[in-house]
Each structure stands twice: as structure tokens, then as C-alpha cells.
Design an enzyme around this catalytic site. Structure first.
Site, PDB file in Angstrom:
ATOM      1  N   GLY A 148       0.711  -1.142   0.079  1.00  0.00           N
ATOM      2  CA  GLY A 148      -0.024   0.135  -0.047  1.00  0.00           C
ATOM      3  C   GLY A 148       0.736   1.272  -0.266  1.00  0.00           C
ATOM      4  CB  CYS A 149       0.154   4.717  -1.132  1.00  0.00           C
ATOM      5  SG  CYS A 149      -1.465   4.980  -0.529  1.00  0.00           S
ATOM      6  CE1 TYR A 150      -1.587   8.220   4.105  1.00  0.00           C
ATOM      7  CE2 TYR A 150      -3.361   6.931   3.838  1.00  0.00           C
ATOM      8  CZ  TYR A 150      -2.851   7.920   3.928  1.00  0.00           C
ATOM      9  OH  TYR A 150      -3.742   9.078   3.805  1.00  0.00           O
ATOM     10  CB  THR A 152       5.404   2.398   0.471  1.00  0.00           C
ATOM     11  OG1 THR A 152       4.909   1.124  -0.494  1.00  0.00           O
ATOM     12  CG2 THR A 152       6.852   2.776  -0.354  1.00  0.00           C
ATOM     13  CB  ALA A 153       5.155   6.862   3.109  1.00  0.00           C
TER      14      ALA A 153
END
Lengths: 345, 345, 345, 345
Positions: A148-150, A152-153
Site C-alpha cells: 500500500g501507499c501509506y 511504503t512511506a
């Protein structure tokens, strides 16, 4: 030259994947599917692709999809798991950009995604596609759960601290995302008039990315990580900024040694950039780029670390990371087709 | 103290009308309707109204609506015309913020709005609610066709020239609107990710506001006005900017005399502000305000005039103008509840 | 492999040029200058370039600049003309992204740019770098006047009509630009709080790009073109949209034949895309791309044509066009380093 | 009717103050000062005020300022302290919207504001103008230190917990502000092209509002509060969102009892709105309004509370609060001139 298909390419991760793939020197996009838009040109929906992709949307049929080396699913949650068994059986590699294969505990997955899993056995096999953690497994995998995007960060921002066991495992991730994270579907809540020129938190009482991040960090730590995860919606299109709060277990680490730890951990990584001490990474510096940019702060010199981590949610947080995984799976240099600076301003 | 109801208050003109009405010293909002949301609090949908309006949405029933002095329709086109005959018959005044009563030629209306008109006889009676043109008729009317947003900005920008017969009747209106003009309904095209940080024209081959403007200008001129009308979508929420191109018939008018003409024409108007020569009105200067701000240019000193006209599409272009009309119909001072500066920045 | 320098790379055209050049396979950036920032890293100012460019800003000294095959000037107006004679004398090619060499009539130039020209003789030699008009001359040139952003969008939108003499030479260009056109310099007027969420015209009474466009169109038409040019400021970063109004001289041309004319004129052009009839090009479809996208309308079937033309002002309107010119001057394929889709969303 | 002057009204808090004051029924603005713009009309700089304020800027002279009942300083830090002694001596009340009188410890103030304090004795007398904490003192005061924008949002979000001693005093405030917080002065960093469509943290290693908030909370708690304060810059104009993390000392409080505590604490407050449980307040709901809107969450049912608090930084975070304080000082009803709903959308 390998042949790939993109299933469900009418969303933002889909069009971003196509943007990257049409410029990839080793890849031919053979098929782009959308049941609803079958028969219409892809570049009629996404005019930025005019001149780059001469294809109509087609209906997704497993037989045709099987005539590829790899299939990307840029579909809503719950779609990839239905066709993946047949594709794998046909010898096709699969990268799912949705969440179907991200969470190992099926019960947890079914609770958060509110459906029955169609192929729980494959969940165990699937490799979590974060190359900075699982590079070797990705290279050998036939099924990738693209993160997911969150996650990853947040994960990249915490990996060095967790790997070295330097912080208490009670962590806060205050995260902010551009609106493209919500996808390209008709809704009132994400109209320009509803979400521009305003800011709010959402899902504070619970969000699907919390268990995904907690799973990775817990694996890494070897014991349970207690993660408070609060997402917010930014009045802009692309970009995630994670502000991470973690407390040093012992107060013996200096700011300089933490900085050095991050630099060493990511020195060989092409897509993770540790900025100089006291930097403030901007999301625009990674707009359109497959980069995660990180800075470390120790305000007031105390035990509390504040780590700042930014990505483009559609690139390192989705399509770019998927291409990075594909490169590894095909044995191409990991950076192929992914080396370009962010679009600034 | 008068009682009013707002029918269909789940859109942007609806909530803007409520924002203005709750602060109006002579008005009590007795009822706010939405068939779909009946039973839920109005301020649950529009939290800016918390503390100002203690009402639930109700279903729109003519009997209840008839228990008001005036009913506003902030509904999609084609709704007001169904209930208006009954309300008028019950002695209730009606202001329609949609287009049902704006175009006198029923055939033209039916072509552009793609439906059969339910009460063509009332169209003739309805007064076009542009106070700067029709103040006296509005004061006596029981049914008001509140003008469209673009028509308000374009018409006010051209009135002095047309009234005095100074320009050729071949006019170009290049207009730009914030996204709130598209309303508050689920759609892909108006997602933040589709319309932020971008700009485009739309409806260039034909737009419903063209016949509305042409009708007013033609009436004023006493002969047919040939209007090229090109609307564009701005990546912002509120505001319309009309850039109007008209050629002086005789080259005898100086820039100064045109400026003086505008100033004289609008001197007594509380809501039209003629700026100093060579000004460039900004839409933000009227954000939230019931003002139309106008500037006149004569580039290269020639016969071509360029008139700039800005409004807030939700206020002078919709809800504010409706309240202005209501004030006239009730015999209140025209500016009651409408005098506040724009929100800048 | 050729060596190039960028003079004055602290502005938006400068950083955009660097973004394109670091990915150009035949180019090495040897030097990036800024008197004010000499000694600091380029990527400290523009973090999107971290990992792509390992250079400090240096002071601009002609001797060092002369050690390049080509020098780009991304400087304010009036800077390039001072060093260009020496560089040309040293056998270095020059591309000026500012306006020093764009206008052939020195008097006109000096009036609009409010300074004395330093090398009027070179103005005659300089080639106006619009490849779609002047490809052959550009290939042979040693000095290129890179066109302005508005002039690129407007001119490309009108070329087919003017070349064929189909329209009256009284033309209106209603143009809209993102804020990056105003450059990267401290000012109140372009603060986010001044120009976001608002829209206005500016320079209506006169703008420097008017004579530049008029010069090109007049040359093409063989007689004087009367151009009304009205620029506006969009609340966004990148993108220009030109809405062009021209009247067919004879009413014999059908919409279809105009469309066919445009398609034929630009068929061989890699960077001009004529969209299907009745399209509405969006600026975002060319964000970051070196493309001009055009659509033609004939509203109400009359003699008035409305041409829509969009570019990214920093790419086809500045840095991308400069690289396109450089490719021609070096004999590289014209599209080298420039083929990538726009960033959408 | 009282006479007031606004010193330094060329910034955003200044124009916002004027917007509120011109509509205040008991106030006449007699003078608006700006040394640099003396002689020009106020509404030439701020056209939203056209028709509402018929004044030129004047130079600030103490003698003239003394001819008012109250003087607002909307000036940069360090200006108000120079004229305040003379004004107080002349019997004029003073409200400083900058930071000159906010921090009681002069040493701390001088460190953070990097200047010598001009009247440290008056700092002790000054009342911190947060009516929800200091209403009685404000009513009797002649000198008010109007709170900072972040401090208003953070403090109101924490008051009930701190007053009741329910949480550990190790608190995190992750805060986000629109760009108007940075003021209206020429700078590169706050250009639209630098701060639109992007997001970043700033001042993570230390920010002036940290000691201001810590001072208030420490006074309230009766012991030292350890506050981690991380500000971020939002790509929008107005609005602050504070996301506050605090841990319950004992795990005995239920979510419902915390909710009840907040509702009881703020029940009588006109400008603090406690939303229903699990709400997500949006900054736009308070755009232009003097309201602080708060919601309380207890994610995963644990000891960690997440409090969300939003204000308009220019209203409740500056000009609106200043008017609220003025109302108290003049004995007017506290809400006079301040009751209007936020501008949504």
C-alpha cells in the site's frame, strides 16, 4: 522483450502504470482491460497517452491474459484473487497492486476488507513487494503483493530503527495523502469542491493500512509493534508525507549516529534518499518519481525521534514500485524505466 | 419576519442560501427539504451550519411548503416547474434558482434542457431576476427566474454598452468558472484529481447559458445579438471571470467616456462595482460577496473593448442574487443580509 | 556526447531544463551557473535533482562557458545578449530562453523590454526556434531565440489557418497561464495566498508577447495581423491554454475540412497533436510533456472558429522546446530525450 | 460606538481584522496605518473592502493613535512593544496580534524572537487573550497578547484533559497550517509555485509556538508539560488542523466520558464546537468563522487519545479572536460581529 497486461486500468494506479510501461525499454503492453470500457481507446480516457499506446480497452478474459509474461492487477480489492490461481497455473507471473495478498492472517484480512478470501493458500506464497526488505524473495516470486501507499512511506521511514532495535515499539504515524489515493471513482466526498482548499483527518478510529504496516514492523522487530496510525487528506493530487514519532529506548544514540545509520542502511538503494540532517522533504520533490525521501530530526535533543518520509503515492506507493518488482522478477536492472527526476515545480 | 423554505438544499447553491438566510434579520428558515436525506440533520451534511440551523431535512410536500411566505428551489432543472403552480395558487411566492423559468421561448428551452415544460404559461409570467435590469417587476412578482451564474456576469458586463447601442452585436464571451458551478453530485469529471491543477474549455460547441444571455441582450438591444460563448473550468471552487470582447460601432467613443458611462449606469447599484480604468478584478475580491466587479479596457487604443467582469458564482451568481430578489419581493431594503466584504485572502 | 552549460539555472525554466538534460542520452551538463548561489549544490536548491546531477552552481565566466558545445541562457531578459557575441565568436552555439533575440524590430524590442539592445546585429541572425515553422534554419543556426510560452501556444494554434489564408487577420487570443510563467522570484503578487483559489486577467492593455506573436503571424500571412491578446493568471503551477477566435474569410470551409487541414499540417510533427473534432484539451494532458495539443470548434456552425491549444509552459513553452532546438542543431533525432507522456493525474 | 485603529494593516491578519470590523455594529475604524503605503487607499490594496472602508493608509503616529479607544497591532513581531507604553499611558487599550507580549519569561522570548524586549515590565501585566481560559482577566485588561494561531488550536484541543489531569504530560502536537500563516511578504518559499500542490514539515527542530503552548499548558497543569510540536505547511490559504496525541494516565476513562467532559467544558462557549464522537472536522467548516471545532478519538480502544482541532488561522487564530477580546474589553456581548457560518464550499 516481455509482454505484460494491465487489468483494470481505468484508475489512477492503472494510468500511472501505463505511463511508466510505455517508456520501459524491455516491455510491450499487449493488453489493457476494462470490462466497462471494452472497445474504446485507452487514450480517449487518458489523453496523456496519445501517441504512446495504440490499444483499445478489452474485457478481461483469463485465456487472453494468460498469453503474457506478467499481469498487473490495478483493480479494486477482491478482484485479483479471483483470476490469480488460473494465471499462475498457466505460468504467468502476477503483481497485485491492490490488497488481496498483503496480509498473511486471513482472518484479519477478511475483517478489514469485508469479504471472504478466494485463495487463502496463495496468500502464504505471495511475497510482499517492498524491494528494500524482500529483494531476493521478489526476484524468485511468481506472485507479488504490491505494498500500500501509506505502508511504503511509513515502513521505509522506520526500517533502520526497527531492524536495530533502537526504539520503543509504541509508534505514532501521522500521515497525509493527496486525493489520488482515494482512486478514480464517482463520489461526492472527493469532488474538487469538497476536498480542495480544506484539510481533515479520516479513518482515525481504524484504517486498513494499520494492520499491513504493523505486520511488516512486527516481523522485523520480532515482537508486537503498537502502531497508532492517523491518515489525513491533503488538498492536492499526488504525494504522501509520513511524520513518524518514535522514542529511543536508550538515550545513548546521538542524532549523528541515527543519521549515519539511515545513510548506511539505504546507501545501496536507488530509490531511497536520506537527506542531510534537519531537512524537510517536500512531496513535490518526488512528484512522478519512484523515490522515497527521508529526513531525521531529534527536536529539543531528547529521546523522541521525528522521521519525515515522502513518496509519490502513485509511483513508489503503487505503479513505480510495481515496475521495480517486475524488473526484479524478470532479472532486469532494478532501475530500468524508473530513473527520472521528480517534476518540480 | 417572514417564513421561507429551501427545497433541495443538498447542493452548493442550497447550502450557500442557508448560509445567507440564517444571518438575515427578517427571515426564519422553516423547512429544508431533501427527499433522499429526510430525517438527518442539515448541519450533519454541512457542518459550517452547526449552531446556526436546528433543522432536519424533510421530504418536500406541497402542503407543508405552502405554509411559507416564499419557497426557494435550489433543485436540478425540471423540479421547480412541477410544484410551482400549486404553490402560487396557495399564495406562496417562488424563486427558482434553476433554469425552469429563464427562457421565454418554450421550444428553445425544451431543446436545451431536453424535457417537456410542465407549465409553459407560467414562463410568460415569471420575471427574470436580475435586479439591475428588472427591479420594479421583481418587486411585484410572485415568481422569479433567478439568472444563471454565467449570464449574471456576462450580462452585467455588457448592459451599458448594449443599452446605449455603442457596439456591434457580434460579441465574444470567454468565460471561466470555478468547479462549484458543476454542483455537488457524484461524478468522475469533477473529482479533485480530475479538475485540480488543470484547465480546459468545455461545451464550446454549445452551452445552455448561451440562449439565456442572448435572450436578455437581444431584448435590451431590440435586435438579434450574435453571441459566441465559450466556458472554461477553473481549478478552484468559487468564482466566475468573464472576458468580454465587443467592437465599438463608431470609433468616436474614448476610453474615458466608456468608463464614465459604466460608472453612471451602476452608480446607484449596491452590488455592481465599476473599478478604476485599467484594473484587473480578481475573483477572490468577491469570494462570498454579492458583488459584481467590472473593469473596462481598450487595448492598443482601438475600437475593440475588453470588459472584465467577476462574481462569486454561488452568491451574485445564485444564492445572493436570490436573497436580493427576495428582499425586493418582501419590500425589505435590497441589501438586507447581503452586505459583507469578500473573504480575501 | 556533447557538453552544455545552463546559465541562470535558479528559475523554473532552468530547473526544468536540467530535469530534461540529465536524462538526455547524448548530453553532459558540464556547468550550471548562478552568480548569487555560486558554491552551493544545485540539488540543495532543487531536491528533485538529488542523485541526478553532481554539480555546484558556479559564477558565469565566459571563458569557462566557452568550453562547451552549447550554452543555454535561462536568465532574465537582457542577460544573454551581453555574453552571446563572445560565445559565438568562440564557436559555441547559444539558445536563449529569454526574449533577447525574439523580436527583429529593435525599436519595438527596446520599447517593450525597456532597455537598450547590446547586439542588434545578432538579432537579425538569430533564428526563431519554433521547429514546426523553422526547422531547416534551426538546424543550421548558431543562435536560437527560443519562443515565449504564450507565443508557442498561440502560434501553433493558428499556423494552418494563416498559412492557407483562410481567416480574417483580426484575431483574438484569450490566453491563460499557470503561475510558473511568472518565474521564481520573491514577490507578493505571486504568493500562494495571492494567486491560489482566484483568477484574474493581467496586462490587458499591453503585454510583451503580443508583438512577438504578431511578428510571426504577420510574416506567415504576408500582411499585418491585428491581434488582440489578453493573458490571465491561473491558480495552478504549469500549463497554458489559448482560446483563439478567428473568422473564416469565406464561409465555404466546412468544419471537417478545417479539421483535415490541421491534421495534414501537423501529421509529421512529433510534438503537435490534433485531437478529434469537438475535443477539449486539458492542460494536465501535457504536464511535463513537450506536446502542444489542439482542438478545433465551429460553434453554431458559423464562420467563427474557436481553436483550443494547450502546452506545458515550462516544456513546449520553454525548456522542452529548447532541447528540441538543441537536438536539431546537433543533428540528433528531434525527439531525443523528449518522449514521455504527460503526468496525469 | 468606539473608535479603533489598526496598525500595520497590509498583512493578512490586518485585512481580516478590517473585514470583521467594518461589519461590527459598535465600532468605527478611524485609522489604518502603513508607513510604506501612506497616502494610498486601503481598498486599492484590498479590493474586497471597496465600498466598506473609505480610508487611506496613514503613517503610524502615536499622537493620532492615542485618539482612539483601542489600537490593534497587526504588525511584525517587535513593533507593538515600542508604541504600547505610550498608548497605555494615554489611556488607550491595546491588542497585539503579534507575539510581543505572549511569553512571560523574557529570556525565553528574547531567545526565540532574537531581539531585546522593549518593555519587559508590561509583559507581566499583559493578559493572554484566550477567552475560553482568561475571560475575566481579559474584560479588565488594558493590554492583550492575542494568542498565536497554532497555540489557539492546540490549547483549546487539550484544555479539558489538562485541567482534569487525565493525561500524561508528554504530548505530541502534529499541526498543519495554510500558507496565510506565513504572512503577506515577498518571498520565494511561499510562492504559489513553491508551496501549491506539495506538502512538507518545517521548523521540526524548533518553532516559536512551542514555548507559547508549553507555557499555557504548564500553567494549567501546575507542572511541566513536555510538548513535541511539529508544524507542516498545507497547500492552501486558510486553516489550521491540529492532531493531538495524549495518553490517558489511568486507563479508567471511557471514550464516552472523555466526550462528555469536552462537551461540558465547552457547553457555554460560543466559539468552541465539540463534534459528535468519531467526527473528522474539516478546516473548511470554519473558513472565515471564529470557531474552533474539536473531535475526540480513541483508536483501537486503548489509552491513547487522538484529539482533532481545527480553526481558521486568520479568524479564531488571529483577527476574530482579537475582536472577541475587544468585545470583552468594551463590555459588548462577546459574539458581537462574529456570528456567521463558515464559507463552505
Amino acid at each position: 522483450m516481455k509482454k505484460v497486461a494491465v487489468v483494470g486500468a481505468t484508475g489512477y494506479t492503472g494510468v500511472e502504470l501505463l505511463r511508466l510501461l510505455v517508456n520501459h525499454p524491455q516491455i510491450r503492453v499487449s493488453q489493457v482491460t476494462s470490462r466497462e470500457n471494452a472497445g474504446t481507446r485507452v487514450d480517449a480516457m487518458f489523453p496523456n497517452l496519445r501517441g504512446f499506446l495504440d490499444l483499445d480497452f478489452t474485457a478481461p478474459e483469463v485465456e487472453q491474459l494468460a498469453d503474457n509474461d506478467l499481469v498487473f492487477f490495478a483493480t479494486p480489492n477482491g478482484v485479483a484473487m479471483k483470476s490469480t490461481p488460473a494465471l499462475l497455473a498457466a505460468g504467468v507471473k502476477v503483481i497485485d497492486l491492490a490488497a488481496d495478498f498483503r496480509i498473511k492472517n486471513i482472518e484479519v484480512w477478511e475483517k478489514w476488507y469485508e469479504m471472504k478470501h478466494a485463495c487463502p493458500d496463495l496468500v502464504a506464497e505471495a511475497v510482499y513487494g517492498l524491494p528494500e526488505l524482500n529483494r531476493a524473495e521478489i526476484a524468485k516470486a511468481r506472485l507479488i503483493a504490491n505494498p500500500g501507499c501509506y505502508p511504503t512511506a511509513v515502513t521505509l521511514g522506520l526500517v533502520p530503527l526497527i531492524e536495530q532495535g533502537l526504539v520503543d515499539l509504541d509508534i505514532i504515524a501521522d500521515t497525509k495523502s493527496g486525493a489520488s489515493g482515494a482512486g478514480r471513482k464517482a463520489s461526492v466526498a472527493h469532488l474538487l469542491c469538497e476536498s480542495a482548499d480544506s484539510f481533515k483527518a479520516y479513518g482515525v478510529s481504524g484504517h486498513r493500512h494499520q494492520p499491513e504496516i504493523a505486520q511488516t514492523l512486527t516481523n522485523l522487530a520480532g515482537k508486537a509493534v503498537d502502531l497508532t496510525f492517523v491518515p489525513h487528506l491533503l488538498p492536492m493530487i499526488r504525494g504522501i508525507h509520513a511524520t513518524l514519532y518514535a522514542d529511543l529506548t536508550a538515550n545513548t544514540e546521538s542524532a549523528a549516529s541515527i543519521q549515519a545509520l539511515y545513510e548506511a542502511r539505504y546507501q545501496a538503494e536507488a530509490f531511497v534518499d536520506v537527506m542531510p540532517p534537519k531537512s524537510h522533504p517536500e512531496t513535490r520533490s518526488v512528484r512522478g518519481a519512484n523515490t522515497c525521501r527521508i529526513a531525521i530530526h531529534q527536536p529539543q535533543g531528547g529521546k523522541r525521534l521525528v522521521v519525515l518520509s515522502v513518496i509519490d503515492n502513485l509511483v513508489k506507493g503503487a505503479a513505480g514500485q510495481a515496475v521495480q518488482n517486475m524488473n526484479l522478477m524478470f532479472g532486469y536492472p532494478e532501475t530500468t524505466g524508473l530513473l527520472s527526476p521528480g517534476l518540480l515545480p
